[in-house]
Write a protein that holds these residues in place. Structure first.
Motif, PDB file in Angstrom:
ATOM      1  N   ILE A  27       1.186  -1.152   0.035  1.00 16.52           N
ATOM      2  CA  ILE A  27       0.094  -0.048   0.088  1.00 16.52           C
ATOM      3  C   ILE A  27       1.038   1.387   0.142  1.00 16.52           C
ATOM      4  CG2 ILE A  27      -1.870   1.257   1.262  1.00 16.52           C
ATOM      5  CD1 ILE A  27      -2.287  -1.791   2.454  1.00 16.52           C
ATOM      6  N   ALA A  28       0.847   2.156  -1.086  1.00 16.32           N
ATOM      7  CA  ALA A  28       1.268   3.302  -1.168  1.00 16.32           C
ATOM      8  C   ALA A  28       0.743   4.393  -0.275  1.00 16.32           C
ATOM      9  CB  ALA A  28       1.912   3.775  -2.592  1.00 16.32           C
ATOM     10  N   ILE A  29       1.007   5.085   0.360  1.00 12.72           N
ATOM     11  CA  ILE A  29       0.236   6.307   0.954  1.00 12.72           C
ATOM     12  C   ILE A  29       1.001   7.678   0.577  1.00 12.72           C
ATOM     13  CG2 ILE A  29      -0.511   7.192   3.169  1.00 12.72           C
ATOM     14  CD1 ILE A  29       0.141   4.456   4.416  1.00 12.72           C
ATOM     15  N   ALA A  30      -0.243   8.155  -0.397  1.00 10.70           N
ATOM     16  CA  ALA A  30       0.171   9.588  -0.865  1.00 10.70           C
ATOM     17  C   ALA A  30      -0.511  10.603  -0.668  1.00 10.70           C
ATOM     18  CB  ALA A  30       0.130   9.218  -2.505  1.00 10.70           C
ATOM     19  N   SER A  31       0.072  11.803  -0.924  1.00 12.79           N
ATOM     20  CA  SER A  31      -0.870  13.176  -0.666  1.00 12.79           C
ATOM     21  C   SER A  31      -0.356  14.164  -1.729  1.00 12.79           C
ATOM     22  CB  SER A  31      -0.663  13.705   0.470  1.00 12.79           C
ATOM     23  OG  SER A  31       0.866  13.994   0.688  1.00 12.79           O
ATOM     24  N   GLY A  32      -1.283  15.092  -2.256  1.00 13.17           N
ATOM     25  CA  GLY A  32      -0.784  15.857  -3.210  1.00 13.17           C
ATOM     26  C   GLY A  32       0.123  16.865  -2.830  1.00 13.17           C
ATOM     27  N   LYS A  33       0.065  17.343  -1.537  1.00 10.70           N
ATOM     28  CA  LYS A  33       0.796  18.178  -0.767  1.00 10.70           C
ATOM     29  C   LYS A  33       1.257  17.940   0.409  1.00 10.70           C
ATOM     30  CE  LYS A  33      -1.074  22.174   0.596  1.00 10.70           C
ATOM     31  NZ  LYS A  33      -0.880  21.916   2.078  1.00 10.70           N
ATOM     32  N   GLY A  34       2.140  18.715   1.075  1.00  7.84           N
ATOM     33  CA  GLY A  34       2.542  18.396   2.465  1.00  7.84           C
ATOM     34  C   GLY A  34       1.602  18.833   3.297  1.00  7.84           C
ATOM     35  N   GLY A  35       1.572  18.427   4.711  1.00  2.49           N
ATOM     36  CA  GLY A  35       0.729  19.150   5.601  1.00  2.49           C
ATOM     37  C   GLY A  35      -0.435  18.588   5.943  1.00  2.49           C
ATOM     38  N   VAL A  36      -0.825  17.332   5.176  1.00  5.55           N
ATOM     39  CA  VAL A  36      -2.149  16.966   5.270  1.00  5.55           C
ATOM     40  C   VAL A  36      -2.549  15.751   6.082  1.00  5.55           C
ATOM     41  CG1 VAL A  36      -2.871  17.790   3.054  1.00  5.55           C
ATOM     42  CG2 VAL A  36      -1.855  15.398   3.262  1.00  5.55           C
ATOM     43  N   GLY A  37      -1.046  15.369   7.000  1.00  7.11           N
ATOM     44  CA  GLY A  37      -0.948  14.418   7.707  1.00  7.11           C
ATOM     45  C   GLY A  37      -0.498  12.950   7.263  1.00  7.11           C
TER      46      GLY A  37
END
Length: 293
Positions: A27-37
């Motif tokens: 499982i890859a855990i991703a986000s478009g930007k930093g600071g979202v936890g």
């Protein structure tokens, strides 16, 4: 013991039996930007899975600015930069965290690690497949954004979990990440996790906002996997450098994270690693030759 509820322990025993003879979930855990936890989600999800009897490996794939070890108050002597330089093997840089989760720590402030070429990134993935380690989950804590390593490591995963918060930049950047992965790298299914929301209603509305746009413009399937509430217990755990699911097991965010871990246990095993990353899945299956699909 961090979790007092005997029902949770009984549930963990049942999950151990369910997990027998199953291949590894990546499982890859991703986000478009930093600071979202995102990294907090990765760390606490690993611990929550371990509390349920799983054997997760947490790969800090933010190679030049890793902070999984910082969130857990760990001080690894070696990290993945020593693997890239040839000084240490992958096995030698592994460290243990709470509930005996295993961690591959990234470097911090090492510029060359933030700019690895595709071959070096692929070599890291191959090295994980060669680890002499008993595991049933590989959680990849990706860097934020759409840098090259994010794209490479996402292709090595069976599932991509996108974490976002209810702010315009987070939603826009999460959509951009999904668009690039789907159009250019063959990733068509995404799990979406609204984080730091006031309540489930806000989380549902946040998911619907990004799903509506994706349905109109992208050939993808998005699935919401719950929501995580904004909770002062999480901030307190970060200050204490502990996993919130361990330090404050009855906090609302901890209960939501355990629910997420249970949801993940029920995900079917899929084999959707794209393109040249398919070999990685084969290597992981070779670690469990008795597994059946």
């Amino acid at each position: 013991m961090a979790i007092q509820d005997e029902g949770i322990l009984d549930q963990a025993e049942g999950l151990r039996r369910m997990r027998a003879r199953k291949p590894i979930k990546v499982i890859a855990i991703a986000s478009g930007k930093g600071g979202v936890g995102k990294t907090n989600v990765a760390v606490n999800l690993a611990v929550a899975l371990a509390q349920q009897g799983a054997k997760p490996l947490l790969f800090d794939a933010d190679l030049g600015l890793g902070n999984v070890d910082v969130l857990l108050g760990l001080s690894p002597r070696f990290n993945l930069s020593h693997v890239i330089s040839g000084e240490k093997s992958m096995d030698e840089v592994l460290i243990s965290g709470p509930w005996n989760i295993r961690i591959l720590p990234a470097a911090s402030g090492v510029a060359r690690m933030a700019n690895l070429d595709a071959q070096s990134q692929s070599n890291l993935i191959q090295g994980i497949g060669d680890l002499s380690l008993d595991m049933d989950y590989l959680l990849i804590d990706l860097p934020a954004g759409i840098a090259g390593d994010v794209l490479t490591f996402s292709q090595a995963a069976q599932e991509v979990l996108v974490v976002l918060s209810n702010e315009p930049a987070s939603i826009t950047d999460a959509y951009a990440l999904i668009k690039v992965l789907s159009r250019n790298h063959g990733v068509k299914r995404f799990k979406v996790l609204p984080n730091m929301v006031r309540d489930q209603k806000e989380g549902d509305a946040l998911f619907q906002r990004i799903a509506k746009v994706a349905d109109g413009y992208l050939d993808v399937t998005l699935e919401q996997v719950g929501s995580l509430p904004q909770d002062p217990a999480l901030r307190a755990a970060v200050r204490a450098q502990k996993a919130v699911v361990e330090l404050y097991p009855e906090a609302p965010v901890s209960r939501a994270l355990r629910d997420l871990a249970l949801t993940i246990e029920r995900w079917p095993h899929s084999f959707n690693a794209a393109g040249h990353m398919a070999f990685f899945m084969e290597r992981l299956l070779m670690m469990h030759p008795e597994s059946s699909i």
